[in-house]
Every structure is written in C-alpha cells, then in structure tokens.
Design an enzyme around this catalytic site. Structure first.
Site, short mmCIF file in Angstrom:
data_model
loop_
_atom_site.label_atom_id
_atom_site.label_comp_id
_atom_site.label_asym_id
_atom_site.label_seq_id
_atom_site.Cartn_x
_atom_site.Cartn_y
_atom_site.Cartn_z
N CYS A 1 0.74 -1.15 -0.13
CA CYS A 1 0.02 -0.11 0.13
C CYS A 1 0.78 1.28 -0.01
O CYS A 1 0.40 2.49 -0.10
CB CYS A 1 -1.02 -0.14 1.15
N GLY B 1 -10.98 -12.88 -13.89
CA GLY B 1 -9.98 -11.94 -13.72
C GLY B 1 -9.54 -11.51 -14.91
O GLY B 1 -10.09 -11.51 -15.92
N HIS B 2 -8.43 -10.49 -14.93
CA HIS B 2 -7.90 -10.10 -16.18
C HIS B 2 -6.29 -9.75 -16.03
O HIS B 2 -5.97 -9.57 -14.86
CB HIS B 2 -8.38 -8.56 -16.46
#
Length: 347
Positions: A15, A137-138
C-alpha cells in the site's frame, strides 16, 4: 523464497504504492460526484473503502478494487497479502465477501511462469479461507509485477459502516498493530530477520473478517481499515467526514515489536514522509512526541487493521469480539470529540 527478488522489479511495494493523499485529492477535486443514483449508498464523496449499492430492502452489494506491487519476495506470500488486503475493504464496510476476480500485471519476460502461478495460487488460498471463489479476472503484460483483486460482497443496507459517521465521545479501537511499512523497508534493505518476516506475514495475511460482525453492532458508528495513508491519514478521513476532532495517544497504539525496534533505529518509508506532507497541517503533535513516533503514525500499512469508532458503552463488546476472533492486539487508542477535522497526538 524465489531466487528472483520480486521487490527488485518494482519502484514501490504494498500500500506504499498509493498516490499520496494530497495528490489524490487534487486529482479527484474537479471530478463530478456520481449523483442521480438513489440506491448508491456509498460513492466517492467520503473517500470510503468501497462502493455500496442497494439491491433491495435487505441487500446491498459492496464493490472494491485493490492491487499493488510486491511488498515481499516470496511469490505465494505476495499473492496472499494482496488478496487479504483487497478483501479487507469489504469487511471494513461491514460486509461479507461473496466473490473475487484477479487483477494481474506481470513482466512475463522477467518472471518464470511458475513464479506468476505461485502469486495467483496465494490469492486463491486466501479466497478459499474467506469462503469465496476466485472466479476469474484479467491479466496484462506489465513492466512491473502487479497483483490484487476486485472484491464483491453483500451487506444489509442498514448495517453499512461508513467512515464518516463518527460521533463526539466515540472511542477509537484499532484491530491490528502498526509497523508493516517499516518492516517492508527493512526487508528491502536486507535488514529484516526471520522473526520480523514472520510477524509481517502473520499480520498482513490475517483476514479482517471481524468486520462482518462489527457491521451488525449498533454501537459501532464508523469504520475503516488502515492502509497506505497510515493511521493518521485514515483517522483524518473519519474526522473530516464526521466533522470532529480526534485525540490519540501513541502509548496506547499497538505496534509490532520488531518494527518498534527498527523505527527507533531510524528505519522508515518514503511514503511516510509523503503522507505527512499531505496532511501534517491537520495534526497537532505534543512537544514530547518523537520524530520516529510521528513516522510510525504515518507509516503506510498493507493489509492493516480495522479502525472503529464506537459508543463508549459498547467498547467492551467490540474489544471482546476482536479478541475472540484472534485480534489479540486490538485496543482503545483514543477518542473523537467536537472539532472540525483535526487530530491531536500525545506521546
């Protein structure tokens, strides 16, 4: 551990990759809010963790996307951490995940396919632990490794926990200890020992599933998870959205012991500095707050803990719930009070 250091293939990790809060605010400032959709219960108006759309009187769908570059070198651990972090946003709204899709970007000319497969397998294992399918998903060929999830969940419309519904007098409870960014910085410098790494994996792969039960508690008024903007950044989102101030005591904030020792030695992330530059003007530090303590409070957390604002009379039940579900470090760290969106920090 893989012979290829995943963290060497990216300019940031976890993050800590997030765009700085001040820069993100400038980007979003002139974009129109999604008006004209009465069933959109939560959109972009309060910088909340996920969008929430009412389907009927008993169900609302929670939708979020979260992905980042490697925070560790072990591919399976990277996949686990990224998936745990993505599902956290559903839990932070009081929801229950039902489905996930993978978001994958990999430098296929640099990473063996076995490594990519291990990353995806880590994500699958976390979804299985959460009791949901990773249903598709991709993927793209990208210059740096990227992995995360689109996460969908359900919540009762009356049990959505926004980040802007805090009340004066609420106590603040943090579910996980701080220090993940500091541990990741030490790892990248080769300064993190096996104990520190074990602590890092322990906390970053612990699902915030307690959020679903917290959503059912009337005493919980506001909730978010602590991620890339650090504890102070996400607490300020609660304060600004609720029109309140917060008082925070560093001595009450749970911290990872290994990270504490590293912070005292000066280990910190660059993202902690960017975070402080973004929102430091809204934070009042007592004179006895040390520089390393300030950086700790700005430290970007990956798959961090839930931050809860709740009625003081219900704080005992909230803490008991956290502890029963395995969040042994959860504790009261401060409270909300009348004000206009600032935080005061005591040592």
């Amino acid at each position: 551990m893989t012979e290829i250091r995943l963290t060497s293939l990216s300019h940031g990790g976890g993050c800590g990759c997030k765009i700085a809060p001040a820069v993100l605010s400038q980007i979003m400032a002139e974009l129109p809010l999604p008006g004209g959709f009465p069933d959109l219960l939560v959109g972009t108006e309060s910088s909340d963790d996920a969008a929430v759309y009412r389907l009927n009187e008993r169900q609302a769908i929670v939708a979020t996307t979260d992905f980042f570059m490697p925070i560790v070198d072990d591919p399976h651990d990277f996949g686990r951490i990224a998936a745990t972090n993505a599902l956290s946003d559903v839990y932070a709204m009081g929801g229950q995940p039902i489905l996930a899709l993978a978001v994958v970007g990999m430098p296929v000319d640099k990473l063996p396919l076995t490594v990519v497969r291990q990353i995806l397998a880590g994500g699958v294992s976390v979804c299985a632990a959460a009791g949901i399918p990773l249903a598709g998903g991709h993927s793209i060929d990208a210059p740096e490794p990227i992995y995360g999830l689109v996460a969908l969940g359900l919540v009762h419309p009356d049990q959505v926990k926004r980040n802007d519904r805090g009340r004066a007098g609420d106590v603040l409870i943090l579910g996980k200890p701080l220090g993940i960014g500091i541990l990741s910085a030490a790892l990248k410098k080769g300064q993190l020992d096996e104990t520190g790494y074990a602590r890092m994996i322990e906390h970053t792969t612990q699902l915030n599933r307690v959020g679903t039960a917290l959503g059912e508690m009337d005493s919980v008024h506001a909730m978010t998870d602590v991620t890339g903007f650090g504890l102070l950044g996400h607490l300020l989102e609660i304060c600004r959205g609720s029109g309140l101030d917060a008082e925070l005591s560093f001595s009450q904030v749970p911290v990872i012991d290994t990270a504490l020792a590293l912070a005292e030695q000066g280990v910190a992330t660059g993202a902690a500095g960017r975070n402080w530059d973004s929102y430091g003007a809204s934070v009042r530090l007592d004179a006895n707050v040390a520089e390393w303590q300030r950086k700790f409070l700005c430290d970007p957390q990956t798959s961090g803990g839930l931050l809860v604002a709740c009625d003081p009379d219900g704080a005992g039940d909230v803490l008991d719930l956290f502890h029963r579900q395995g969040f042994k470090h959860a504790q009261i760290i401060g409270r909300l009070q009348a004000g206009n969106g600032g935080v005061r920090v005591q040592a």
